[in-house]
Design a protein around this motif. Structure first.
Motif, PDB file in Angstrom:
ATOM      1  N   ARG A  48      43.095  40.465  29.339  1.00  0.00           N
ATOM      2  CA  ARG A  48      42.839  41.664  30.149  1.00  0.00           C
ATOM      3  C   ARG A  48      43.691  41.653  31.408  1.00  0.00           C
ATOM      4  O   ARG A  48      44.175  42.697  31.847  1.00  0.00           O
ATOM      5  CB  ARG A  48      41.352  41.766  30.479  1.00  0.00           C
ATOM      6  N   ILE A  49      43.863  40.482  32.006  1.00  0.00           N
ATOM      7  CA  ILE A  49      44.744  40.391  33.181  1.00  0.00           C
ATOM      8  C   ILE A  49      46.158  40.830  32.817  1.00  0.00           C
ATOM      9  O   ILE A  49      46.787  41.629  33.525  1.00  0.00           O
ATOM     10  CB  ILE A  49      44.740  38.950  33.734  1.00  0.00           C
ATOM     11  N   VAL A  98      42.302  41.525  44.317  1.00  0.00           N
ATOM     12  CA  VAL A  98      40.846  41.763  44.383  1.00  0.00           C
ATOM     13  C   VAL A  98      40.428  42.834  43.385  1.00  0.00           C
ATOM     14  O   VAL A  98      39.399  42.692  42.720  1.00  0.00           O
ATOM     15  CB  VAL A  98      40.377  42.143  45.806  1.00  0.00           C
ATOM     16  N   GLU A  99      41.237  43.881  43.247  1.00  0.00           N
ATOM     17  CA  GLU A  99      40.888  44.889  42.245  1.00  0.00           C
ATOM     18  C   GLU A  99      40.975  44.294  40.838  1.00  0.00           C
ATOM     19  O   GLU A  99      40.107  44.516  39.995  1.00  0.00           O
ATOM     20  CB  GLU A  99      41.806  46.108  42.350  1.00  0.00           C
ATOM     21  N   LEU A 100      42.028  43.529  40.630  1.00  0.00           N
ATOM     22  CA  LEU A 100      42.180  42.867  39.334  1.00  0.00           C
ATOM     23  C   LEU A 100      40.973  41.990  39.037  1.00  0.00           C
ATOM     24  O   LEU A 100      40.414  42.035  37.926  1.00  0.00           O
ATOM     25  CB  LEU A 100      43.462  42.025  39.363  1.00  0.00           C
ATOM     26  N   ALA A 101      40.557  41.238  40.031  1.00  0.00           N
ATOM     27  CA  ALA A 101      39.410  40.345  39.851  1.00  0.00           C
ATOM     28  C   ALA A 101      38.157  41.137  39.498  1.00  0.00           C
ATOM     29  O   ALA A 101      37.422  40.779  38.568  1.00  0.00           O
ATOM     30  CB  ALA A 101      39.192  39.531  41.125  1.00  0.00           C
ATOM     31  N   GLU A 102      37.919  42.234  40.211  1.00  0.00           N
ATOM     32  CA  GLU A 102      36.754  43.067  39.910  1.00  0.00           C
ATOM     33  C   GLU A 102      36.786  43.554  38.466  1.00  0.00           C
ATOM     34  O   GLU A 102      35.806  43.482  37.741  1.00  0.00           O
ATOM     35  CB  GLU A 102      36.712  44.283  40.839  1.00  0.00           C
ATOM     36  N   THR A 126      35.766  36.569  40.719  1.00  0.00           N
ATOM     37  CA  THR A 126      36.077  36.709  42.136  1.00  0.00           C
ATOM     38  C   THR A 126      37.568  36.453  42.318  1.00  0.00           C
ATOM     39  O   THR A 126      38.251  35.966  41.409  1.00  0.00           O
ATOM     40  CB  THR A 126      35.268  35.719  42.980  1.00  0.00           C
ATOM     41  N   ALA A 127      38.063  36.767  43.492  1.00  0.00           N
ATOM     42  CA  ALA A 127      39.506  36.764  43.683  1.00  0.00           C
ATOM     43  C   ALA A 127      40.185  35.409  43.452  1.00  0.00           C
ATOM     44  O   ALA A 127      41.214  35.354  42.768  1.00  0.00           O
ATOM     45  CB  ALA A 127      39.842  37.303  45.074  1.00  0.00           C
ATOM     46  N   PRO A 128      39.677  34.319  43.992  1.00  0.00           N
ATOM     47  CA  PRO A 128      40.433  33.065  43.853  1.00  0.00           C
ATOM     48  C   PRO A 128      40.675  32.614  42.419  1.00  0.00           C
ATOM     49  O   PRO A 128      41.826  32.341  42.057  1.00  0.00           O
ATOM     50  CB  PRO A 128      39.595  32.073  44.660  1.00  0.00           C
ATOM     51  N   ARG A 139      44.481  32.242  37.743  1.00  0.00           N
ATOM     52  CA  ARG A 139      44.894  32.599  36.381  1.00  0.00           C
ATOM     53  C   ARG A 139      46.243  33.319  36.389  1.00  0.00           C
ATOM     54  O   ARG A 139      47.115  33.059  35.543  1.00  0.00           O
ATOM     55  CB  ARG A 139      43.842  33.504  35.733  1.00  0.00           C
ATOM     56  N   VAL A 140      46.411  34.221  37.335  1.00  0.00           N
ATOM     57  CA  VAL A 140      47.681  34.950  37.397  1.00  0.00           C
ATOM     58  C   VAL A 140      48.837  33.971  37.619  1.00  0.00           C
ATOM     59  O   VAL A 140      49.864  34.032  36.941  1.00  0.00           O
ATOM     60  CB  VAL A 140      47.650  36.016  38.511  1.00  0.00           C
ATOM     61  N   ARG A 141      48.660  33.057  38.563  1.00  0.00           N
ATOM     62  CA  ARG A 141      49.731  32.091  38.840  1.00  0.00           C
ATOM     63  C   ARG A 141      50.025  31.227  37.611  1.00  0.00           C
ATOM     64  O   ARG A 141      51.167  30.928  37.302  1.00  0.00           O
ATOM     65  CB  ARG A 141      49.333  31.199  40.019  1.00  0.00           C
ATOM     66  N   ALA A 142      48.960  30.837  36.903  1.00  0.00           N
ATOM     67  CA  ALA A 142      49.154  30.036  35.693  1.00  0.00           C
ATOM     68  C   ALA A 142      49.921  30.837  34.642  1.00  0.00           C
ATOM     69  O   ALA A 142      50.828  30.304  33.980  1.00  0.00           O
ATOM     70  CB  ALA A 142      47.801  29.575  35.151  1.00  0.00           C
TER      71      ALA A 142
END
Lengths: 158, 158
Positions: free
Chosen positions: B12-13, B26-30, B35-37, B42-45
């Motif tokens: 989904r990301i 933050v929107e992506l996390a929602e 939560t954001a961290p 995950r994005v960085r990975a």
DNA sequence: GTTGAAATTTACCCCAT
DNA sequence: ATGGGGTAAATTTCAAC
């Protein structure tokens, strides 16, 4: 939509954002020699004018299981404008068709199609494309490898 | 580079960032229910693994004066691997060539080329491509219009 | 420009296995 | 012990004035 007239700073903004769509506005401003607020105003204006159409992460197709890229050259029986539009409307409904370009010459359209494997591709091809009304001929070529895939257009370095 | 194994949240990301590469974390996390961290981790990975190769603004080609898109189908005299690589190295140096895909069948490569106008395109074609060593034949088709140009690959909605 | 609000990023803790 | 998620705080960025 207004006529687009860009100065050098706009062009550099476009080039930098094409290269790195997640660059922060602060860094962008430094690179083009502005402070952040006017730089952001320019970016928003470029978005509104349509010079910037969106921002996209470039994904590795294989990461989502799309291991096959195929180019399909399509010839139609009729090239009447309504028939061309009907074909474009058809391909718009096929998610695996990522691009559809109308060409001059014998080939009417070139499509870029992605699929997980050859079986899925053949399924799409035979059920959705070759059997469509007005389709005369579809010639497909599998991509062996892609050596270059740059986004958009060249940007003058300044 | 490690084997990529993604769960539903990763998929989904990837889909959300392909669709909007500037979505805030933050929107992506929602949207994915984190939560954001951990979302940012995950994005960085995904970036490190190469599932995300970069982020790019989608520019209107005309905004920078590129009013012409051409597909060139290239056949080489020799398909020895070293000769294929040599051709790929050549096109890598031509900024107007935005994509180069090696295909199966009689056509060895398909190139997507952009140019400001027909004159510039002919100049590139005749000085850099048709005269290159090992090039047997180049068939070009001008793009009349592009009805579909989606980024990347289809993403499963969940 | 300046400033309050929001997002990003880092560090640290908790839980589950 | 390891991996993934949550909380909190410092820094940076955004956006309105």
């Amino acid at each position: 939509m207004e006529k687009m007239r860009f100065d050098d700073i706009d062009v550099r903004i476009l080039g930098l954002l094409q290269d790195n769509g997640r660059m922060t506005n602060v860094e962008l401003a430094e690179r083009v020699g502005l402070t952040a607020p006017p730089c952001l105003r320019r970016v928003r204006a470029l978005e509104l004018q349509g010079a910037i159409n969106g921002y996209h992460a470039a994904l590795d197709p294989g990461a989502l299981g799309y291991n096959l890229t195929v180019f399909a050259m399509v010839s139609l029986k009729s090239q009447a404008e309504s028939d061309l539009r009907a074909f474009e409307a058809l391909v718009a409904t096929i998610p695996e068709v990522r691009e559809c370009h109308m060409l001059n010459g014998e080939i009417d359209f070139i499509l870029k199609i992605v699929a997980p494997d050859l079986q899925s591709f053949q399924q799409i091809l035979t059920t959705k494309l070759t059997t469509a009304p007005n389709v005369e001929h579809v010639k497909t070529s599998l991509t062996i490898r892609t050596s270059k895939a740059l986004p958009g257009v060249p940007v003058p370095e300044m």
